[in-house]
Structures are given as C-alpha cells and as structure tokens.
Write an enzyme that holds these catalytic residues in place. Structure first.
Site, PDB file in Angstrom:
ATOM      1  N   GLU A   1       0.675  -1.370   0.004  1.00 22.42           N
ATOM      2  CA  GLU A   1      -0.066  -0.297   0.164  1.00 22.42           C
ATOM      3  C   GLU A   1       1.050   1.638  -0.339  1.00 22.42           C
ATOM      4  O   GLU A   1       0.720   2.100   1.462  1.00 22.42           O
ATOM      5  CB  GLU A   1      -0.748   0.070   1.235  1.00 22.42           C
TER       6      GLU A   1
ATOM      7  N   GLU B   1      -5.065  -8.307   0.780  1.00 22.26           N
ATOM      8  CA  GLU B   1      -5.985  -8.532   2.544  1.00 22.26           C
ATOM      9  C   GLU B   1      -7.756  -7.965   1.991  1.00 22.26           C
ATOM     10  O   GLU B   1      -8.098  -7.417   0.810  1.00 22.26           O
ATOM     11  CB  GLU B   1      -5.462  -6.743   3.070  1.00 22.26           C
TER      12      GLU B   1
END
Length: 485
Positions: free
Chosen positions: A173, A381
């Site tokens: 991320e 995720e």
C-alpha cells in the site's frame, strides 16, 4: 444472518485457491528493543501517546516475536493454505550501511521454517510502512536514496531467504504511506506535505521496481509481486458534474497513481509532470524499472468510495471514518469542492467503512479493462473490524458478522470472476484475511478488532473466535472433498 454450512461453502471454493491470513511486523511483533532491532518511523511517531486514539503503543503489540511458534500452530490448526507477513527492515539492518543483524535474520528464518513444516505457503512482504528511523531523519521516501537503500535490503533478503519464500511482496500500500504519512499527518512520519508528498510516491514505486530486479538477480524461487489498496470510486450522482469530476480525480489518486506505473509503465495523465514540479527527479529509465514484469499483483480491498459535491457536513471525510482513527472532525466544514460521502443504505464496520462486497467485483472488472496484460491477482488483504468482546458464557468472541462478511466477499469474488460475471476472466488465486489476530491498528490503536483470534490485552492469551472455527471447518471440508490420489 445467513451463514452457509462449512462443507457446502467449501465446495464453492476453486481447487488450488489459497485461503490465507495476513499480518504486518509492527502490528504484531512487539519486542521493539529486543535482539538488536532499532526504531522505525512508527516508534518515533508513538513517542507522543496522543497519536493513537487510545493512547497505546506497539512496544509489546501481541508479542508475536516471542510467541511465533504458537501463532503458526494456530494457522496450522485452522488449515490455512498461506500466511502473508512482513519483515521489520530495522530488525534486519539496525544501522545505516551496517551489517545485517544475525538475531533478526534468525527470527525470520525460524518463522519460514515453521511455516514450511506446517505446510503453509509463505508470502513475505519486505515493507509494510515501518521505515527505519535512521532513513527518516533525512528525507525518508522523499529522497531517491531511500529507494536505493531498499533495493540493497531486498537484495540481501533474496540472497538469504530465496530458497524458503514462496511469494515475495515488495511494498504494501504505497498509496497509504504517501497519503496518510507524507501528504497528511494521520500516520508516521506525519510530514503533512500535501502535494509536495508526490516525490515519495515516485520513490516508493522506484524502490518496488528496483527490488523486483534485485530479487530476480538473486534467483529467488518464489513468485514476485506487490500489494496496492484499491477502492472503486463512484459519484454520489451521475447527474452532478462536480461530483463526477471529483470522483474521477479521486479515482486517479486512489487507484491509478500507483498501479499505472507498475502495470502500464506510465503515470496517469498529468501526474508525471506534477510529480516533477513537486521536486521528484524522474530519471530516464525509471518507469522501465518500475514496470518490471510481475508474477502476481496483490490487491487489497475493503470498501468503495463515494464522492459528493460540496464541503460535506463534517468536512472532506465523514466523522464516522475520522473518529476511529483518532481525528476529531472539523466543527466547521472546510471549503472543499467535494467530499467523501456516507453510505446510509449500507451496514458499517467499526471503522465507519461501508460493507459492499459487490464492489470487489467492480474493482476487478476495472483492473481487467484498464490493464490488458494484468498478471494473476491475489487479494492480499480483506477483512473487517467490529465492536466485540468475548461472550461471558462461551468464553470466546461470537463474531458471526465476520463470518458473514468473509462468506459474502468470497462468494462475490468467485461469482464475478466466473463465466458471465462482471470480472469474467480475471485470474484470482487467493484471499488473505486481515488479520490472524487482533493487533495494533496504527492510529486506531487496539480498538479496531480485525482478528480471527482474540488477544487479551493483559495476558496476551490467544482465544480463537467463532470466525476462526468457521475457517477451520471450511478448510477441513475442502481437504476431505479433494479426490484421493
């Protein structure tokens, strides 16, 4: 609440699909001063106890560093196919330009061996936000030197663990690192630089590409990729030109600023020039490095984003999303042209996020349409936080809402990527549940509970939740349904 029988649900999961769980080093390891580890940016940030909403820190976290075999045993008992974890960079290299730390190297080697012995596929993430503090004392990710340091770290890791790791994830991320840590001050290192944070975006992407090349040079046996968070962005009204334009701009920032350079070898229109104006030096050949071909692409999905015109009642971001992160909503709305709107027709998580599994399919279809050469995907995720506590009679958390969440998202994933689905043809090889245990959730401290396993904050005792038992039963049913050799 409609929860499928474990055996019936197991039959819906494709063969060879990885059902795993995910964690990150700073959120679970603790032992921040043990065995030679030096501080990361997050240790420095947490020197101010007001940073986390509950005044907590991660000095102990859930003590995974000292309880690792117990946690791997929980994964093995649940029958998980894979485990995605991250490495603490400053546990491997405690000093700038120094020698690797034998104790840190030994810890991750033991973890990888435990996973191998348990038959669990390993997914090692090199960087999940915890930049060594010694790099941040300079310019951190605003400096190209940090990308070079990361490439050196990746090269060492490839040489040291190349025979043990099944999947390598370079960076997790980067959008969150830049948006929350450099453009604003929600996360470490709290630079609050606004658009001047854009050089950090380029250097994180460059670090990713350099790391891919370093791992390939080390001839690692595992597959190589990265993880980006993605959120489908929609206007509150298609008839509102300001909302539509705002949604398009947010879409670029959320979804394409970090994916286009990796998957297309170019920045979205206008971003490259803007990055140069903000001080990043984009060298000849940088985009070729950044777009080095991948074996897989990791997509983190939690929610969609809705953009409406006007400043909004709470400012640019709803209070329901600010408060769980320890931010007070502005009492006077800021004069912004658009804002992130609520989803009144949706159930919400404890984080104030809308629960919208069908938008996972929307995101996958957009990825397919934008990237003709999209590599195989992993949902690296996906998960949910709820307000919860152990049932006094049963002694565990009866989190049936989490079971329903996981069931609905997995079913959506399978349906939308199958023939006739909106994301037909997209190759998704696994789903990683965030998270194995209730951990330290960054600025939200210990209040946001994402785990399949409850952790007592005093004793650190692990107690599997109902969701853990459901995953275990599904995985056992999958095993029993496999044809005999």
């Amino acid at each position: 609440m409609n929860i499928a029988d474990a055996a019936d649900f197991a039959a819906e999961i494709p063969p060879n699909f990885l059902v795993g769980t995910a964690t990150s080093a700073f959120q679970i390891e603790g032992a921040v001063e043990q065995d030679g580890r030096t501080p990361s940016t997050w240790d420095a940030w947490l020197g101010d106890p007001s940073k986390a909403v509950d005044g907590s820190d991660a000095r102990n976290a859930v003590d995974h560093y000292n309880r690792m075999p117990q946690d791997v045993a929980l994964m093995r008992e649940a029958g998980l196919d894979a485990y995605r974890f991250s490495v603490s960079w400053s546990r491997i290299f405690p000093e700038p330009g120094g020698a690797p730390n034998p104790a840190g190297v030994d810890f991750y080697r033991r973890l990888l061996q435990e996973l191998s012995d348990a038959g669990i596929t390993s997914v090692l993430t090199l960087f999940h936000w915890d930049t060594p503090a010694y790099l941040e004392t300079g310019d951190g990710w605003l400096s190209r030197d940090t990308a070079t340091a990361f490439a050196d770290y990746a090269a060492f890791m490839g040489q040291e663990f190349g025979d043990l790791v099944d999947y390598w994830c370079t960076i997790n991320e980067p959008a969150t690192v830049v948006g929350n840590g450099y453009a604003s001050e929600l996360h470490a290192p709290a630079r609050n630089a606004g658009l001047k944070a854009l050089p950090a975006a380029h250097h994180l992407l460059l670090a990713h590409g350099m790391a891919v090349q370093a791992l390939r040079d080390a001839s690692v046996r595992g597959k190589i990729g990265m993880s980006n968070v993605h959120s489908p962005v929609v206007p509150a009204s298609e008839k509102d030109p300001l909302a539509t334009a705002g949604a398009a701009i947010v879409d670029v920032a959320y979804n394409w600023l970090f994916a286009d350079p990796v998957l297309k070898g170019e920045y979205p229109w206008g971003i490259e020039k803007l990055t140069e104006l903000m001080g990043a030096t984009i060298h000849d050949g940088d985009l070729e490095i950044i777009s080095t071909p991948l074996d897989f692409y990791g997509l983190n999905y939690y929610m969609p984003t809705k953009i409406a015109s006007g400043p909004g009642p709470d400012g640019p971001v709803p209070a329901s999303m600010l408060i769980p992160n320890g931010q007070d909503p502005s009492p006077v709305p800021l004069p912004t042209p658009v804002h992130q709107a609520e989803w009144p027709d949706r159930d919400m998580t404890a984080y104030g996020w809308p629960i919208a599994p069908e938008y996972l399919g929307v995101m996958l279809s957009r990825m397919r349409d934008r990237y003709p050469n999209l590599p195989p995907l992993l949902i690296t995720e996906g998960g949910v936080s709820f307000e919860e506590s152990p049932d006094p009679d049963r002694g565990r958390v009866e989190d049936h809402n989490r079971i329903e969440y996981l069931q609905d998202h997995l079913r959506t994933l399978f349906a939308t990527t199958s023939a006739g689905g909106v994301a037909e043809g997209v190759n998704v090889g696994g789903y990683f549940i965030w998270s194995l245990v209730d951990n330290w959730e960054w600025a939200a401290g210990y209040r946001q509970k994402f785990g399949l396993v409850h952790v007592d904050r005093i004793s650190l005792e692990r107690t599997p939740k109902a969701s853990y038992s459901w995953v275990r039963d599904v995985q056992r049913a999958r095993q029993s349904q496999q044809p005999s050799a």
